[in-house]
Each structure stands twice: as C-alpha cells, then as structure tokens.
Design a protein around this motif. Structure first.
Motif, PDB file in Angstrom:
ATOM      1  N   ARG A 188       0.840  -1.201   0.000  1.00 21.50           N
ATOM      2  CA  ARG A 188       0.000   0.000   0.000  1.00 21.50           C
ATOM      3  C   ARG A 188       0.877   1.253   0.000  1.00 21.50           C
ATOM      4  O   ARG A 188       2.047   1.186   0.394  1.00 21.50           O
ATOM      5  CB  ARG A 188      -0.954   0.007   1.190  1.00 21.50           C
TER       6      ARG A 188
ATOM      7  N   HIS B 283       0.974   5.870  -0.025  1.00 18.35           N
ATOM      8  CA  HIS B 283       0.328   7.126   0.350  1.00 18.35           C
ATOM      9  C   HIS B 283       1.174   8.294  -0.147  1.00 18.35           C
ATOM     10  O   HIS B 283       2.371   8.133  -0.430  1.00 18.35           O
ATOM     11  CB  HIS B 283       0.151   7.203   1.872  1.00 18.35           C
TER      12      HIS B 283
ATOM     13  N   TRP C 109      -2.808   4.884   8.518  1.00 17.77           N
ATOM     14  CA  TRP C 109      -3.154   4.204   7.266  1.00 17.77           C
ATOM     15  C   TRP C 109      -4.651   4.318   6.963  1.00 17.77           C
ATOM     16  O   TRP C 109      -5.054   4.352   5.791  1.00 17.77           O
ATOM     17  CB  TRP C 109      -2.766   2.713   7.322  1.00 17.77           C
TER      18      TRP C 109
ATOM     19  N   VAL D 211      -5.649   7.255   4.705  1.00 20.94           N
ATOM     20  CA  VAL D 211      -5.141   7.342   3.320  1.00 20.94           C
ATOM     21  C   VAL D 211      -6.244   7.189   2.271  1.00 20.94           C
ATOM     22  O   VAL D 211      -6.327   7.973   1.314  1.00 20.94           O
ATOM     23  CB  VAL D 211      -4.021   6.311   3.084  1.00 20.94           C
TER      24      VAL D 211
ATOM     25  N   PRO E 298      -2.059  10.778   4.580  1.00 19.08           N
ATOM     26  CA  PRO E 298      -2.189   9.933   5.770  1.00 19.08           C
ATOM     27  C   PRO E 298      -2.648  10.664   7.023  1.00 19.08           C
ATOM     28  O   PRO E 298      -2.594  10.086   8.109  1.00 19.08           O
ATOM     29  CB  PRO E 298      -0.759   9.398   5.942  1.00 19.08           C
TER      30      PRO E 298
END
Lengths: 364, 364, 364, 364
Positions: free
Chosen positions: D152, D154, D168, D171, D179
C-alpha cells in the motif's frame, strides 16, 4: 513465455475459443506505412474454411490495429493487433474436457498447469498462428522496402508425394501451395480419400528468403540458423527443421557440400545461405517437417484425468493435413527472425559490412 | 550474443588461438557439490588428439573454477570456468589470413564485422564447444541428482553408414560413440580411407534424455522442443534438428504417428517425448545432422579480401568428420536446456503437476 | 542474475576472496582499439589502498584481456577481462563465519541461498565493482570516439559536508573526488576523526554525461532514466537515485521546473537531460545516495546462524566512507547504460533523428 | 521496449487518444481466481475525473479480460487486458501538433522517432499507467494469497507540505491519499489556489510492502532494490527513487543507520527491507519524487518542428499535481516487481530459505 525476438519482439495471446486473439509487435522502426487491409491476403492464405481440404471453421480474421500508428504510419511504439473469435463451437469439445487425446497437448498442459482450457485446444490450438501471420505481414513489408527481400514458401512434400517440377508461379494458384500445377488434381484426390478415411498425413514446407544481405546473425548463441530453428520448431506440429541441405548433408562428402566461391558468385548453395550462423548473401533456405494431425475420427486409446483408459474419437473441425496451411506461418516466422536480425546487425555493426567486396548470391 | 538459457544462463567467450576460453554459468541453484575433476571425463570425450580419427591438436583442457563455490559447493552465485589454450599453432593459418575458405565462417564474419581473427577459425572454431561441454557437466549432475535424469548420446549415422544394431554399452567403448561394436573395424577402415583421400563426411547424432518429468516447456515461444532446436542448431556444422521421428513424420499417417496412451503407459514414442512444446514424461529424443568438415586438403575455389579468386588448400589439423566429437556437445546442450526448463517450470508452476496421475513413459 | 544491459551486455563473476574476479563484455562493436594499459587509470581511481581514507587492501588489479581482440582491436566477439585476487586475508573473517553482521548482506544471502561465502563478503563485496569499472573503460572510450561524450563524476556530499564551490579540475586532484580544493584539508581531518571513532558515514555522488545526443532511451520500460536508476541502485550501498533535480522537484512549481526551450537552446536543466525517458541533448545528470559502511569497530547487536544473539565487532579492512570510491563506479555504470542505449537507438531508429533541428544543450 | 519483468512479464500498449490501451501479463501461475470486477477499485483510485483536484477526463476504464482464463481461473497462459478509450478529445491538441511543449516528451519523441502522435501525449501520456494498475491488481492478489503480503502507498509530500501525523486508515478516505485527515481541508485549499494560478506542483509518494519474506532479489544485477528503482523511475514524471532512508542516509553515521538484529527482531528499518539487494523480511519501503506537471496554462517558451520559437499555452485537461494519482501506480509497480521476484526466487532456490531461523521483521 509468449514472446519471441530480441529487438523486434512479438508477444501473442489468446485461446482458440476465447473472446479474441492478438499480438503486440514491439520494436518496429517508425515510419512504416501500414493499413488494416494489408493483413487480409496473408491471413486468408492461412485461414480455415477456404477449401474442402482444410478445417471448416470460418473466421473473419479481421485485424484491428489498436496502437502504434499515427496518420497511417508506425511511430516506433508498440503495435497491438486484435482479431475477435467469431466461429468457435465449444460444445464440440464438451466430450473431451476430461479426456486426453493421444498425441495432443491435452495431457502435457494438464501435467504442467493442473488446469487447461479444453475448448478447441485452448492456447495450444493452431488458431494462435493467426497472429504470427499478422505480425509477419509487418516484417515482410519492412524487409521488402528496406532490402528488397522476398520471403516465400511452398509445400515440398505431402505425405509421400514429392513435387515433379518447380514453378513459383504455381504455388499461389492452388489450395496446397504446391509448386507444380500438373499434380494438383492428384493431390485433391489424395486428400479426398484421406478425409474419407478419417486419417491424416504429414507434410514438408520449404521457405526461401531472397535478397538477405551478408552479415546477419549473432554467433554463437544468436546465430541466424539457431533463431530460425527455434522460431520454426515453435510452430504447431513441427518435428524437424533443416537449413539448406539439412539431413542430406549427413551422407555428403565435404568436397561436394562446400559451396565454392568465385568472384562471379557462389557455385552452389548447400549451406542454405548461412555460414557460421551468419547470412552469406545467398538465398536463406529452411525446411520443416510437420507431423500428421492428431485429431482423427479413427478411434484411439487415451486416458482421462483420473488416469483411466478411454477411447477417443475426435469430432469437431480439423485439418486432415495441418501442413498445408503452415506455409504462410513458416514464411511469417522466417520474416520475423530476419527483421529482428536486421535490427540487431544494425545495432552492433552499423553499416560496416557494406564497404567489403560482396560475392553475388546466385546459384542458390 | 554469446549467452543462452533463461534461468540457467551460460555465457561463453574465447577464440581458438587466444589465451583462453571460458564460460560463466549463472543461475545454478546453491548446494551442488562440484570439483574440477568432474569435468575431466566429458572434456576428454570431446577432446581432439584422442584417436587418429579426430584432429590432432592436443589440449590439456584443464578446468579452473574461478567463482561461485564455497567449501566444495555451489553458492548460487555465478560459476566461472576457465581453460587455457596451450597447443594453438597460429602459423598454420598465416596463409589463409586474407583468404575466405569455401563453406567456412571466414567470409561471413568478415562481412559482418569487417575484421576477424583468422587463427584457427577464431570465435567460429569448434574449440568454443569445450565450454559447452564443461557447462553441461554441471547440468547433467544436477538433473541426475534432482530427477534421476540420464542424458546420453551416440552417433546414429556416419556418412552413409547406419548402425546394424543398438547397445548403449557399446557407445562409450569405441572412438566413434557407435552403438554397435561389430561395425567398429569397418568404421575405422572407412575413416582411414577418408583421411587418406583428403575429404570429409557428415554425420548424425542422437541424444536421449531418460527420466524427464512431464510438464517442462513453456508454450508457445519457450517450448521445450523450440529451445532444443535453437541449442542444437547453434552447434558448429549442424544443419538440421529433429525431435522424435522428425522428418519421417512427413510420410506418416496420423493413425500411425500418434502415441496412444493407456493407464499402463504410452504405447510408442514417435513424438520424442514432447507434445505441444511440453515434456510428456517419455524419453526426450533429439537428432542432429552435421555437415562434412569444410577444411579439406583437396583444393577448392575461394576468394580473398579483395574479391579475387584463390585456390584454397587447408592444412592445419582438422577432423575428417566433425560429427564424431559432436556427441558429448549435443548431450551438453540437451542437458543445459533441460535444467533451464526445470527451473522455469518450478518458477511458474511450483509442484502443481506432481499431484496428477502420471502415465509411465515406457515404450520410448 | 549477474548480467546487465540489453545490447551491450556485461556479465560479472567472482567473490572477494576467490581466486579471481572477471567480466564478459558482449556486444561491443568491432574495431575499437583497446590495450590492457587503458584499464589502469580508472581501476586505480577505484582501488583500495591508495590513501589512508579508504580500505587498506592492496590489489594489483592487473587486467588480462582473454578474448574478443585481434591485433589490438575488438572483433565484435565477447571481451573477457580477468583480474586475479592477490591480497585476500580470509582469516580476518573466521570469527564471523556463523554471525550475521547488522546491515550487511550476510543475513539475506543466508536466507536466500542457505549457504554463503563469508570471506570478505563473498559475492556481496564491493570487490565486484572492479569489473564494472573495467567494463566502463570500454564504454567511456567508445562513447568518446563515436559521439564525443564525456562521462565524469564527483563527490557532492560527504556526511553533512557540502561543496562550497565547483571546479571539475579539482575533482581528480584529491583523494575524495571533491570539486573544491579549499575544503580538502577539512575533509581529511573529518575522515581522520571518523576513522579514529570506529564509525562511518554516508556520501552523495553526482555523475554528468556531456554530449549525449537527443533520442536515446526506449519508453516506456527501457527509459534512459529507468535504466540508469537500475544500474546505479545496483551499486553496493546505494539507497537512492535522482535524475536532474530529483527530490528537489517535489517542492518545485511547474513554472520553475519546466526547462524552457528557445532556438538558442534550453534555458535550464532541471530535468537532468531526460524527458519522457529519452535524452534531450542536454547534460544527463544523475546523483546517488550511499549509506555509511556497515562494517564498524563499534560493537553492534546481531544474530548467528542458530538465531542467537551475538555482539559483532568488525575487524578486517574497511572503508570508513564507501561513497568515496563510488565515483568511478557510478561513472562506469552511466557510461555502460549510455553505450547500450546508443546501440539500441541505432537498431530501432537508425539515423532518423539526425535530420531534425536540434536545440543546443547549453545551460545544463 | 514496452515489457518489463523477467518471469512475470508485463507488456503494455496503446496511446492516450488511440482506440484502446491494453496489456499482456505473461507468466502468472495457474489457478488464480480473477474477475473483471476486481480491477474496478484500483482503476478508480488511479482514475481522472474523480475529484476537482485531478484531470477532468472521464474514462469508464472497463477492463475486458481477453485470454488466459478458464472458468474464472488463470491457466498459466498469457492474460491480455483491454480498456477502450472513450473520452479522448484530440482536437484540444491540434494547436500543439507542431510545437514542442517545454519539459514534455514532445521534443524527445520527435528527435528519437522522427514522428510522434501528439494527441494527448500519445504513448508518453500517463494514460498508459492505467494498464500498470490493472496488471498490479493481479500481482497484489497473488502476493496476498500466497504470502499474506500487503502493498500500500500514500502521498508523503505535496509541494512543501508534509504530513503532521500518520494513519493508514486516513489514506483511502481522501482524494489525496494523505495519511492525516486533519490536513485535508488545507490541502484542498492549496490545490484550489494552485489550479486557479494555472501552475502545478510536485509530490512524493511512499509505498510499503508488508510481509515480504527474506530472500527475494537476485544479486548483483537483479537486485530487488535495483528492479524497484527501474520500475518506479519508469513511471511518468518520476525524478527520484529511494529505498528506506534513501538520501537521508548520506548524512547518517554507520552506527545509526545499521539496523541491529536480535532474536526478537530487527531494532530499526533504515534499510527499507533490502540488504545486499535481497529482502530481509522487514517492510520493503520505497519513495519516489514526482516533478510538477509540465502542462500549464501559464505561457512558456518552446520551439516548433522547424526550430523556431513559439509561446506555448497548454489547454486540454491536466492534473495540477500528477503525483496525487501516482499512489496506486507506484503500488502496482512494487507489487509487480515483488511477484516477479517471488517466482525468480522459487526458480533458483526452491524453498531452501524456509528452514533457516528467521528474524521477525517488526520495528519497520
């Protein structure tokens, strides 16, 4: 691995009975004019349903150019070609979904992947070769424009029948790519009888590329003949590849086989235009052996996914001699290998070879 | 391009009369025991100077392992092997530095690169195949340890002479890798007469890999047979490659060629162990045609670097039949291709194939 | 995988304390003059033992050219280079054979391969970069001869110290490749203190290639900057790569970053000479971040092969700042990538670009 | 070159305003369940037209799976994905057909190929990244199923703005992949002002892959970080790549940077999960710098195809910060590289690594 070629890189995808087949041709130089109509002729030569001697599946084989073109010319970016499947009859294959037909890829795909698409042979179908022919159209045109190269092929044996004469003109005038017109009626009778018997037969195809300049090929593991061998052996049903005299060279004496050179040209072409893996300037000649179609109406012994014995009878639509339609496919593979090597040669050697005295390639 | 293989990648370097030849074997799994002595046997089988029927150049062919090993085992890092050239006689070639010998790579290397090393054929010399055999030793050992695979070859034709019987035991007991001992005296006489005449002759070599599991090969452009074809065609003097029945399949009927399957095993092996480009579990069988040596004492017509006619007589030390020493080379190439595909199969499919019912590969 | 490059393909082999290290440079065009002496200067720039600020291991680094040359010129066949290891002190590493040093490749090699050569870091040692520099000598020479390209680098940061001025002349006049002579005494004091403390520090290196013609690079997965990133990140201890302004571009406005063009030339070079993955004709500029050496005399917590805690103190001979010697290595990688792309461009596009109006690359 | 990856090989094709874009994913193991719906979420995250802060082009981005599937599962054959272009407005680009916009690929494509498709940037458009995201969906799913890996990303910087916290969860809850929710209104105001000004700004994106086992990566030229660098640098507008602490490591001391290990786990993760080019078992962390969009409404100086000065004002629909939509693209590239290396590791090392004691990857 579904790509081949090093600088001219062709990737194909698609299954016999999936929604579409296609290819991506990457590395084609910019500036080549190209139109969808230019694919028609060669795809028609490879197509099924065009005579009673080949599979009766009828596909439009209409090529859509999805990318890589601007105002009718290639731009140097990847050229994607797409052909929709329209005449797939998957129900013909229901019966064999759990059976492995003898001499087919059914068993080996299953062993490899643990799953397979049984409809029409899935990925192992000769349907995939449509895209080789399409990509080959690009290579043929580029080679012709830049070097005057002419790549053409013909059937050189059908079962036990050999040509009784040779005439390039004849080749495109019959359904067999046969180089001698007088034999065509006999071939038709031969095929009719074969089809009636439910059996099939092998064939041999020969491809000749005229006009290849000396110097193409990258020893020792990118040899021109080595790459031709890989490309041709990758065609469905091919079991052998020869360059020039091929297996006939086994019983030849060196004093016979060696192609002597004079200022006026080579005196023979036993080598098939390749020496040390590099083109000599003579005709590049390759032949392939195609096995008889494995899909027969005559019952055969096979096994199923549980390992049990089954009797296999293949219905569906099949070619009694897959070799017949292999001529344009083999031409395409030769053209693609040559174009790849033209680019590779230009990369490493530029035009260095062009200043040297060249021996005419006649007597080939 | 001087590398081959995809995951097991072999790069060779060196010229016939340069200081050394060598190779880098990249991608070999860690943990394989390996010692310099293990290279001796196969290099000796390929070596010149071992009988009066092959070239009289005598090389120690001592392999130095330069990297990739720790405490007698491979570490997964590249294995470099080096062999110094010790018996090069470059002055033998002074006369031909500006001449192109017929049927040699002389002319094509010149056309490609505009420069060539004429000493002993330079890079195009069969000397390079020493390193193929060395790399092949690693592949053979790994295949044997991990899968019990046995790769072996034999001469299957010498000029027009065919074997009158077959016995694997005989193969290693004569200088010709001939599978029938009773014919050996006749072959010796044949070769003596040939050598006296100053001429040469072609040969055919057959390689059989026993124990290959089903599932190796990556359709449609990384087929096992396609990769074998490329690897074998890249050997010096090879002009043809066959898998299984090869060109004999042309005249076969489908009902004859197809290898039927029963729960007890395949009933024949016309396919040579490959279906749809994937191994079937049967013996993998490949044959190659080797042309007659081009270096003859019999004068031939050639040209020189100025394009003028010359008469070429090749002195130096040459094999009257290069095919004889090709057996270990062909074995090595088959082993290297198989090991590469073992790794490639493991990458994509893991052990998926192992849960399926397998058909015994007998009758091959 | 121990090869890189597509048409100019470099394969390296060898461990820090093995018998030798070497490389094979495949694809170099024929005709380039090359002598063993030409490798001396750059190898000396990279060498250990040349000042008190770098590792004290002293290697002759004598390059033997094993192949690919005839009468002082490249022939187009693979060029193998060999350097014997002469000053390896493996006993220094006895203590750490079963320990994993923090921030070293020890642990990851062990996890990957299950076996590793602990002597001097084995394959993961910076010793391998010797062969990158050697191969780079060939690329630098070829680029200079064919395009007038000059590839050079310098240290652009040492720990927290930044250059207070810039002068290419200064770079080769000190042991740090530092572009401002007045700071050299301070750097020496800095390094002496660091060495005494047993600690290490990071560095930044910047490479500039002047004279690169527009048009090199193959979008979208063979972009010039993408290949530079891979090549530079593969150097030991590198943790970051920038092209042109790199991370400074994050806070820039588009109206500032964009390099405007006039008939007289570009007005700035924030892009670092690459647009859309293709060279623009401006200076190609790349920077790398090198982490501080992990081998410290200051004790650190590690584990051993049994997973138990150990205290690690690294003796042996190490660089307190690996970044110092990275300058010639980074130059070599940039040169090798550029030469590869020169050949790739020639393959696909021939000389097509040369007819277009070109904007001078000044202001770079 | 429009393919990347070694064993998992992705080939993309298509131009911004051509009929379609697509990709071929070759080498995906058999047996993975996959449905067209699974592509929707990630393509939507990358899509234009989803908020006022990105380009207003609205594409359906409907993925058609053309091949490689049977009964909802992958079969091991190539997976072709196709997306039709539906909202291309080529007339917006008529004005710039003969102009080179500053900081665009216009000029370099022209120099390279001598021809270019100016409509929407042609091949150099970020439209191509749609297919990276689509291919990445396959890789993400496979990595999650087989290893529990979570990839993942951001936004970690927007212009000069840095996150003031990290969560998280936040995001995916805002249009910026930011974030820290509390900053979102400020970012919206920032972007509104930027858009009004006609200018653009750069950004930084960070990707974290959790759950990567130790042992992935192939030193020394197929290192995990080297391949990540190439993959990430190939994304449009990227000018820098960092692994772990990246350029911050330059000013760090070795005693700070080195990640100490205890039986309970690593004590820090400055390395970003890669040591010696091989994963350590910690989070793999990569960051990229994206330059500000070059297409501005603010006039800029450019040249045209005749080399004459022009003033360029870019109309059409553009992102004021291309970095915003780069998050899913960067995730996709990381996932594709990881899956490729999972297969490569399995090929060479099988499961060898799994018997060794592993250090938990916490503290990353």
């Amino acid at each position: 691995m579904n790509s081949f070629g090093h600088l001219l890189r062709v990737t194909t995808f698609g299954e016999s009975h999936g929604p579409a087949i296609g290819c991506v041709v990457d590395g084609c130089p910019p500036g080549l004019e190209l139109a969808p109509e230019e694919f028609v002729a060669d795809l028609q030569r490879r197509a099924t349903g065009t005579s009673r001697h080949v599979s009766q599946r009828r596909e439009a084989d209409e090529v859509e150019i999805l990318s890589g073109m601007y105002q009718g010319r290639t731009t140097g970016t990847p050229i994607a070609l797409l052909v929709r499947n329209t005449d797939a009859r998957s129900k013909d294959y229901d019966a064999i979904g759990e059976q492995f037909r003898p001499a087919h890829a059914d068993y080996t795909y299953w062993q490899k992947y643990g799953i397979r698409d049984p409809r029409g042979g899935g990925r192992s179908s000769a349907r995939e070769t449509t895209m080789r022919v399409a990509a080959g159209v690009i290579a043929k045109k580029w080679l012709a424009q830049h070097f005057g190269i002419l790549v053409r092929g013909h059937l050189s044996q059908l079962g036990e029948v050999l040509p009784e004469g040779f005439d390039w003109e004849a080749v495109e005038a019959n359904a067999f790519f046969w180089p001698w017109s007088a034999q065509v009626p006999a071939l038709e009778a031969y095929m009719d009888a074969l089809r009636k018997s439910g059996d099939s037969v092998g064939a041999r195809v020969r491809v000749v590329a005229r006009g290849v300049p000396p110097g193409w090929g990258e020893p020792v593991y990118g040899k021109l003949d080595g790459d031709l061998a890989a490309a041709l052996m990758s065609i469905n049903a091919v079991k052998g590849v020869e360059i020039g005299d091929g297996f006939d060279a086994v019983a030849q004496k060196g004093s016979v086989h060696r192609d002597e050179m004079t200022p006026g040209g080579f005196l023979s072409n036993h080598a098939g235009g390749v020496l040390g893996g590099i083109s000599s300037g003579q005709d590049v000649i390759a032949s392939i052996a195609l096995k008889p179609t494995s899909s027969l109406r005559i019952p055969g012994r096979g096994v199923d996914v549980r390992g049990e014995a089954v009797e296999v009878v293949t219905t569906g639509r099949h070619d009694p001699c897959v070799g017949i339609r292999a001529t344009p496919i083999a031409e395409a593979m030769v053209a693609l290998v040559l174009m790849d090597h033209a680019l590779r040669h230009r990369a490493q050697c530029g035009d260095v070879g062009e200043v040297h005295p060249k021996i005419p390639g006649h007597a080939s």
